[in-house]
Motif scaffolding. Structure first.
Motif, PDB file in Angstrom:
ATOM      1  N   PRO A  28      14.719  -4.621  74.434  1.00  0.00           N
ATOM      2  CA  PRO A  28      13.912  -5.561  75.224  1.00  0.00           C
ATOM      3  C   PRO A  28      12.581  -4.934  75.614  1.00  0.00           C
ATOM      4  O   PRO A  28      12.479  -3.712  75.795  1.00  0.00           O
ATOM      5  CB  PRO A  28      14.786  -5.848  76.440  1.00  0.00           C
ATOM      6  CG  PRO A  28      15.727  -4.697  76.526  1.00  0.00           C
ATOM      7  CD  PRO A  28      15.956  -4.228  75.122  1.00  0.00           C
ATOM      8  N   GLU A  30      16.024 -12.171  82.551  1.00  0.00           N
ATOM      9  CA  GLU A  30      16.625 -12.803  81.388  1.00  0.00           C
ATOM     10  C   GLU A  30      15.711 -12.547  80.202  1.00  0.00           C
ATOM     11  O   GLU A  30      14.607 -12.017  80.367  1.00  0.00           O
ATOM     12  CB  GLU A  30      16.838 -14.300  81.621  1.00  0.00           C
ATOM     13  CG  GLU A  30      15.602 -15.032  82.106  1.00  0.00           C
ATOM     14  CD  GLU A  30      15.925 -16.431  82.601  1.00  0.00           C
ATOM     15  OE1 GLU A  30      17.115 -16.785  82.701  1.00  0.00           O
ATOM     16  OE2 GLU A  30      14.980 -17.191  82.895  1.00  0.00           O
ATOM     17  N   GLU A  31      16.160 -12.910  79.017  1.00  0.00           N
ATOM     18  CA  GLU A  31      15.414 -12.553  77.812  1.00  0.00           C
ATOM     19  C   GLU A  31      14.960 -13.769  77.023  1.00  0.00           C
ATOM     20  O   GLU A  31      15.659 -14.785  76.948  1.00  0.00           O
ATOM     21  CB  GLU A  31      16.252 -11.655  76.905  1.00  0.00           C
ATOM     22  CG  GLU A  31      16.409 -10.247  77.412  1.00  0.00           C
ATOM     23  CD  GLU A  31      17.086  -9.328  76.400  1.00  0.00           C
ATOM     24  OE1 GLU A  31      17.232  -9.739  75.223  1.00  0.00           O
ATOM     25  OE2 GLU A  31      17.476  -8.212  76.793  1.00  0.00           O
ATOM     26  N   ARG A  57      12.332  -9.081  71.588  1.00  0.00           N
ATOM     27  CA  ARG A  57      13.059  -9.485  72.797  1.00  0.00           C
ATOM     28  C   ARG A  57      12.179  -9.171  74.006  1.00  0.00           C
ATOM     29  O   ARG A  57      11.823  -8.014  74.222  1.00  0.00           O
ATOM     30  CB  ARG A  57      14.377  -8.740  72.907  1.00  0.00           C
ATOM     31  CG  ARG A  57      15.360  -9.015  71.794  1.00  0.00           C
ATOM     32  CD  ARG A  57      16.465  -7.954  71.761  1.00  0.00           C
ATOM     33  NE  ARG A  57      17.147  -7.825  73.050  1.00  0.00           N
ATOM     34  CZ  ARG A  57      17.966  -6.811  73.366  1.00  0.00           C
ATOM     35  NH1 ARG A  57      18.159  -5.821  72.488  1.00  0.00           N
ATOM     36  NH2 ARG A  57      18.550  -6.760  74.541  1.00  0.00           N
ATOM     37  N   ARG A  86      13.394 -14.578  73.060  1.00  0.00           N
ATOM     38  CA  ARG A  86      13.248 -14.011  71.720  1.00  0.00           C
ATOM     39  C   ARG A  86      12.033 -14.696  71.097  1.00  0.00           C
ATOM     40  O   ARG A  86      12.023 -15.906  70.905  1.00  0.00           O
ATOM     41  CB  ARG A  86      14.510 -14.256  70.896  1.00  0.00           C
ATOM     42  CG  ARG A  86      14.415 -13.885  69.441  1.00  0.00           C
ATOM     43  CD  ARG A  86      14.831 -12.524  69.059  1.00  0.00           C
ATOM     44  NE  ARG A  86      16.057 -11.935  69.463  1.00  0.00           N
ATOM     45  CZ  ARG A  86      16.351 -10.690  69.087  1.00  0.00           C
ATOM     46  NH1 ARG A  86      15.514  -9.990  68.331  1.00  0.00           N
ATOM     47  NH2 ARG A  86      17.478 -10.132  69.490  1.00  0.00           N
ATOM     48  N   ARG A 111      11.869  -9.276  78.094  1.00  0.00           N
ATOM     49  CA  ARG A 111      12.604  -9.450  79.350  1.00  0.00           C
ATOM     50  C   ARG A 111      11.637  -9.974  80.409  1.00  0.00           C
ATOM     51  O   ARG A 111      10.574  -9.397  80.645  1.00  0.00           O
ATOM     52  CB  ARG A 111      13.239  -8.135  79.800  1.00  0.00           C
ATOM     53  CG  ARG A 111      14.175  -8.310  80.995  1.00  0.00           C
ATOM     54  CD  ARG A 111      15.053  -7.105  81.231  1.00  0.00           C
ATOM     55  NE  ARG A 111      15.915  -7.292  82.401  1.00  0.00           N
ATOM     56  CZ  ARG A 111      17.108  -7.886  82.356  1.00  0.00           C
ATOM     57  NH1 ARG A 111      17.577  -8.334  81.194  1.00  0.00           N
ATOM     58  NH2 ARG A 111      17.838  -8.031  83.461  1.00  0.00           N
ATOM     59  N   LEU A 168      14.907   0.069  77.390  1.00  0.00           N
ATOM     60  CA  LEU A 168      13.874  -0.956  77.596  1.00  0.00           C
ATOM     61  C   LEU A 168      12.519  -0.281  77.568  1.00  0.00           C
ATOM     62  O   LEU A 168      12.360   0.806  78.139  1.00  0.00           O
ATOM     63  CB  LEU A 168      14.068  -1.695  78.920  1.00  0.00           C
ATOM     64  CG  LEU A 168      13.010  -2.755  79.277  1.00  0.00           C
ATOM     65  CD1 LEU A 168      13.633  -3.965  79.972  1.00  0.00           C
ATOM     66  CD2 LEU A 168      11.899  -2.176  80.170  1.00  0.00           C
TER      67      LEU A 168
END
Length: 443
Positions: A208, A242-243, A408, A245, A410, A185
């Motif tokens: 992410p 959570e992610e 992505r 996009r 986060r 990350l």
């Protein structure tokens, strides 16, 4: 999708209130014709036109013309209010404003409830094991230290690199080195320009990216629905996140998360004195940039549509709320629509400034559009460009594109979220909602 029949049912009372309030505005105007009703409308429009013209003279000229323009811009609204008070029109003007304001508020609320909403974009994802964060201790007036971001991040298991303002480094290279060491990350606590550079590395490796709003304005964080008042809350994403996009902009091979500016603003931010004296620098340069020797005209091609001789262009990673919506607050309702937002402006006289003030996005002076690709050209070999507020010079033509769904992001599971923007008022659809004929009115 949500909304549908239940949304329309909930919207119907609000739509009826909007229609009734609009009718009330007309009734008030009709019954007050003999008592100055038309004078209220005429004086208000005239005041708006004079204020816009005065503002143009103030910005585009120097000396006596600038002074007179400033006086006109300030005096016009004051004179309108004085006229309303002196002639006893203020009660009618206030009632008109209240009725019309209620019509717009109820209309937007009805349309917001009735429209289908896309489901949440966030998806569950496992937390990182080797997060790498870049932090700028000077960004945002020292938010990194004030909120204890370094200590909190390290307590969550992240590897933190603290930038030294006296020894500039290539943050993108730092991020690539971290990936090579096994980082899963990447994140930044700093301004949006730094966010974009590291975000591009994350996108290239499909990792992410964590946004920590430690800059000054943090527009990117705002449009992600993050808490800008407490950047430490974003660190919760490391353990409970959570992610999303989203899209990532590209201008001549350089990433951007918010905007790319060409023309007047880009010329201004090139000046070293701008950082310490924004207002003074703008007032000093504007006459030359708008109508003087320093004026620069830009041409652009938006997919297959050509724009010519514009003074300023703003290209954004996804479109902002319409400039006609004064409550939009400069927000982007989504960052995953896959289109560049485009605002282009050309104002060369007080009359055009007045037209823009009265007609908004319907004015010929302003172009509001979206595109997949924007190519900006000029008669110069290179032009000033502001990329997420950073001053650059790029060779022409300058091409802006979008990497759809490339990034992505986060985010913490608990966050303020993105406000649902009010849709533009569509009276035809409102009548359909109010009286049950929406299906035949093109909803």
């Amino acid at each position: 999708m949500t909304g549908g029949r239940h949304g329309r049912a909930a919207a119907r009372p609000l739509a009826r209130l909007a229609v009734l309030a609009a009718i009330g505005s007309v009734v008030v105007l009709v019954f007050s014709v003999g008592e100055g009703g038309l004078a209220i409308i005429g004086a208000g429009l005239l005041g708006l036109v004079l204020c816009a013209a005065g503002t143009w003279w103030f910005l585009a000229h120097r000396g006596v013309v600038r002074l007179c323009g400033g006086l006109v811009a300030a005096a016009a609204p004051a004179a309108v209010l004085a006229l309303y008070a002196h002639d006893g029109l203020w009660r009618t003007a206030l009632l008109l404003a209240l009725c019309w304001g209620a019509a717009l508020a109820c209309g937007r609320a009805a349309l917001r409830r009735a429209r289908p909403r896309k489901p949440s974009r966030a998806v569950a994802a496992p937390g990182p094991r080797r997060a790498f964060l870049v932090m700028n201790p000077k960004s945002g007036g020292g938010k990194v230290g004030r909120f204890g971001l370094v200590e909190r991040a390290r307590a969550s298991g992240a590897d933190v690199f603290l930038l030294d303002p006296s020894a500039p480094v290539d943050v993108a290279a730092l991020a690539r080195e971290a990936v090579a060491r096994g980082a899963d990350l990447l994140g930044v606590a700093g301004g949006d320009g730094t966010q974009a550079l590291v975000a591009a590395v994350a996108a290239d490796h499909d990792l992410p990216f964590l946004v920590i709003p430690a800059g000054t304005r943090n527009h990117f964080a705002m449009d992600l629905g993050l808490d800008r008042s407490d950047p430490a809350r974003c660190l919760d994403a490391l353990t409970d996140g959570e992610e999303l996009r989203i899209d990532l902009g590209d201008v001549a091979g350089r990433p951007f998360v918010n905007t790319v500016s060409f023309g007047v603003y880009a010329d201004v931010v090139q000046r070293p004195e701008y950082r310490d004296d924004k207002a003074g620098t703008i007032l000093t340069l504007m006459p030359d940039l708008l109508i003087g020797e320093g004026v620069r005209r830009l041409d652009a091609r938006l997919d297959a549509t050509a724009l010519s001789s514009r003074q300023a262009l703003l290209i954004s990673n996804n479109a902002y709320v319409s400039p006609d919506d004064i409550g939009g607050g400069g927000r982007r309702p989504r960052l995953d629509d896959g289109e560049l937002g485009v605002l282009a402006i050309r104002v060369e006289s007080a009359a055009e400034a007045a037209d823009l003030a009265v007609r908004g996005s319907r004015s010929a002076a302003l172009t509001v559009a979206t595109a997949q690709r924007v190519e900006v050209t000029s008669d110069a070999d290179e032009i000033p460009v502001a990329v997420d507020g950073e001053a650059l010079r790029l060779a022409t033509p300058v091409v802006c594109t979008l990497r759809r769904g490339a990034l992505r992001v986060r985010v913490p599971r608990e966050r303020p979220g993105v406000a649902d923007p009010a849709p533009p008022v569509d009276w035809r659809r409102l009548f359909g909602l109010a009286f049950g004929r929406e299906g035949r009115t093109g909803a």
